[in-house]
Scaffold this active site. Structure first.
Site, PDB file in Angstrom:
ATOM      1  CD  GLN A 191      39.830  -1.235  30.805  1.00 53.29           C
ATOM      2  OE1 GLN A 191      40.077  -2.045  31.701  1.00 53.29           O
ATOM      3  NE2 GLN A 191      40.550  -0.136  30.646  1.00 53.29           N
ATOM      4  CB  SER A 232      45.316  -2.342  24.894  1.00 52.32           C
ATOM      5  OG  SER A 232      46.344  -1.463  25.285  1.00 52.32           O
ATOM      6  N   GLY A 233      48.085  -4.324  25.222  1.00 53.64           N
ATOM      7  CA  GLY A 233      48.980  -5.012  26.128  1.00 53.64           C
ATOM      8  C   GLY A 233      49.059  -4.429  27.519  1.00 53.64           C
ATOM      9  CB  THR A 252      60.936  -3.370  11.712  1.00 52.72           C
ATOM     10  OG1 THR A 252      61.535  -3.175  10.428  1.00 52.72           O
ATOM     11  CG2 THR A 252      61.715  -4.427  12.483  1.00 52.72           C
ATOM     12  CB  CYS A 261      41.916   8.038  26.792  1.00 59.02           C
ATOM     13  SG  CYS A 261      42.888   6.531  26.585  1.00 59.02           S
TER      14      CYS A 261
END
Length: 377
Positions: free
Chosen positions: A178, A198-199, A236, A324
Site C-alpha cells: 500500500q 504489487s503493480g 516465462t 480481499c
C-alpha cells in the site's frame, strides 16, 4: 463515476498502457530465447527491473525479483525463510496485517509454527516494547506492513528494523504494497530484508508484483522449473505486465503532486467529521502517521454496506475495508484489533484517493454523502 477506492486497485495509467502495447502485440518473443527477438524482450524486462529498483531505492537491480502479485511476494518471503531455516519456526507479526500475511501466519500456526501476534492500540499503532519482548533466539522472521490498507496507518519500519537487528538474528519482511508510490522509500538505507510490491496499487496492471530480496539474504525458489529470475522464480516472464510495472514505477518516481492528493483527502476528511455528528475517524489522528490518500471513517449507528450501496448507486466507489475480504459480513479484523466498538466498526467506510481525483469530485461526494446519511439516520 467517482473512484475513491484506490487502495483496492488503481486504473492503469495511460503512460503505462502505452509502454505495454508493443509487448501485447508485436513484441511477443520469449525473453529466455537466444535470438535477437528474445534478447529484446530480455532488455525490456531488465529495464523494468531497473525502474522498480530505482523507486524502491534498492542498491542493485539483482535485488528485484518479479512475481504475479503482492500476495505471492508475501507468501514467498515468509514461506521461503521458514523453508531455509527449519529450526527457527517462531514468527512475529501483527494483528492488522493484510490477509496475505495474516491468513498465511494462521495457517503456519496450524501446521507447527509458533506465531506471536503483536497488538495495536486504539489508533492502530504498535508498541515497540512488545516487539522487543517477543523476540527470541529461535525467531526466524518478523513480518510487519509499512502502511495499513484499511486505515492508512504507517508503521515505523526503520525503528522496527533496528529493534529486530539489535535483539535477534531474525529476517525482517515488510509488506509494502500500500505504500509504494505514495510515500518515499529507500531500502538501501533501511534494515528491511524482504519487501513486497504489487503493480495494480500504483497504476500498473493486475497480475504483476515484485519482491525485493536484500543481497546476502538466502531465499529458496518459489517456483521450480527453467530457472528464470536468476533461478528464484521459474516460469516465462509476463513481459507486458513487467514492462507495465516498470513504467508505473518510473511514473511514480516522477510524480510531484502528493501534496494535492493529501489536500483533497484532508478536505474530505475534515468536512465529513464536521458535518456528521456520528462520524468517527479510525486510525491515528496525526496525518503525518498515515498515508496521504486514505481516510477510514465510521458512521456510528449505521451500516457500512448500506452507505456503500447508496454511494454506488450515486456513482461513487468506496470500500468498507480490504477488497480481499469484501464478501465477508464480519467486522473488519483490522478495526477489531484496534478495539473499535462493534457498532462503530459496522459503519466504517474507507475513502482512498489517487492522482486522478479532483476537487469537484470531492465536493460532489460530500453532497451525495450528506443526502445518504440524512436518509439512513
Amino acid at each position: 463515476m467517482i473512484y475513491l477506492d484506490n487502495n483496492a486497485t488503481t486504473r492503469v495509467a495511460p503512460e503505462v498502457f502505452e509502454a505495454m502495447q508493443p509487448f501485447l502485440k508485436d513484441c511477443y518473443g520469449n525473453p529466455s530465447s537466444a535470438h535477437s527477438f528474445g534478447r529484446r524482450m530480455r532488455s525490456a524486462t531488465e529495464q523494468a527491473r531497473e525502474q522498480v529498483a530505482e523507486l524502491l531505492g534498492a542498491e542493485d537491480t539483482s535485488e528485484i525479483a518479479f512475481t504475479s502479485c503482492g500476495s505471492e511476494s508475501d507468501n514467498w518471503a515468509i514461506g521461503g525463510i521458514l523453508e531455509q531455516n527449519p529450526t527457527r519456526r517462531h514468527i512475529i507479526t501483527t494483528r492488522v496485517e493484510h490477509e496475505a500475511v495474516r491468513n498465511l501466519c494462521e495457517h503456519l500456526a496450524e501446521i507447527g509454527c509458533e506465531v506471536t501476534w503483536l497488538e495495536v492500540d486504539q489508533d492502530g499503532e504498535l508498541d515497540l516494547d512488545d516487539l522487543r519482548k517477543a523476540l527470541r533466539r529461535d525467531t526466524g522472521l518478523v513480518s510487519v506492513m509499512l502502511a495499513n490498507n484499511e486505515t492508512g496507518v504507517l508503521f515505523p519500519i526503520e525503528e522496527i528494523g533496528r529493534v529486530v537487528r539489535e535483539n535477534s538474528d531474525a529476517v525482517f519482511h515488510v509488506d509494502g504494497v500500500q505504500a509504494v508510490g505514495k510515500i518515499p522509500i529507500n531500502l538501501r538505507r533501511s534494515p528491511v530484508d524482504l519487501f513486497a510490491v504489487s503493480g495494480h496499487k500504483l497504476h500498473a496492471p493486475k497480475g504483476v508484483g515484485a519482491l525485493y530480496i536484500r543481497r546476502g539474504v538466502k531465499l529458496p525458489p518459489f517456483i521450480i522449473g527453467g530457472g528464470q529470475e536468476q533461478g528464484r522464480r521459474s516460469g516465462t516472464e509476463a513481459v507486458p505486465n513487467i514492462v507495465g510495472l516498470g513504467s508505473a514505477c518510473h511514473l511514480a518516481n516522477q510524480f510531484t503532486e502528493h501534496k494535492e492528493i493529501r489536500a483533497l483527502r484532508d478536505r474530505l476528511e475534515d468536512e465529513i467529521l464536521a458535518r456528521f455528528a456520528n462520524a468517527r475517524l479510525n486510525g491515528v489522528a496525526d496525518r503525518a502517521q498515515r498515508l496521504p490518500n486514505t481516510s477510514n471513517i465510521s458512521f456510528v449507528g449505521l451500516e457500512g454496506p448500506d452507505i456503500l450501496a447508496r454511494l454506488d448507486d450515486a456513482g461513487v466507489c468506496v470500500s468498507t475495508g480490504s477488497a480481499c475480504n469484501s464478501e465477508s459480513s464480519e467486522v473488519s479484523a483490522v478495526l477489531r484489533a484496534m478495539k473499535v466498538p462493534h457498532q462503530t466498526a459496522r459503519g466504517s467506510i474507507r475513502f482512498s484517493l489517487g492522482r486522478y481525483n479532483t476537487g469537484t469530485e470531492i465536493d460532489h461526494t460530500l453532497t451525495v454523502l450528506s443526502e445518504i446519511i440524512g436518509e439512513l439516520s
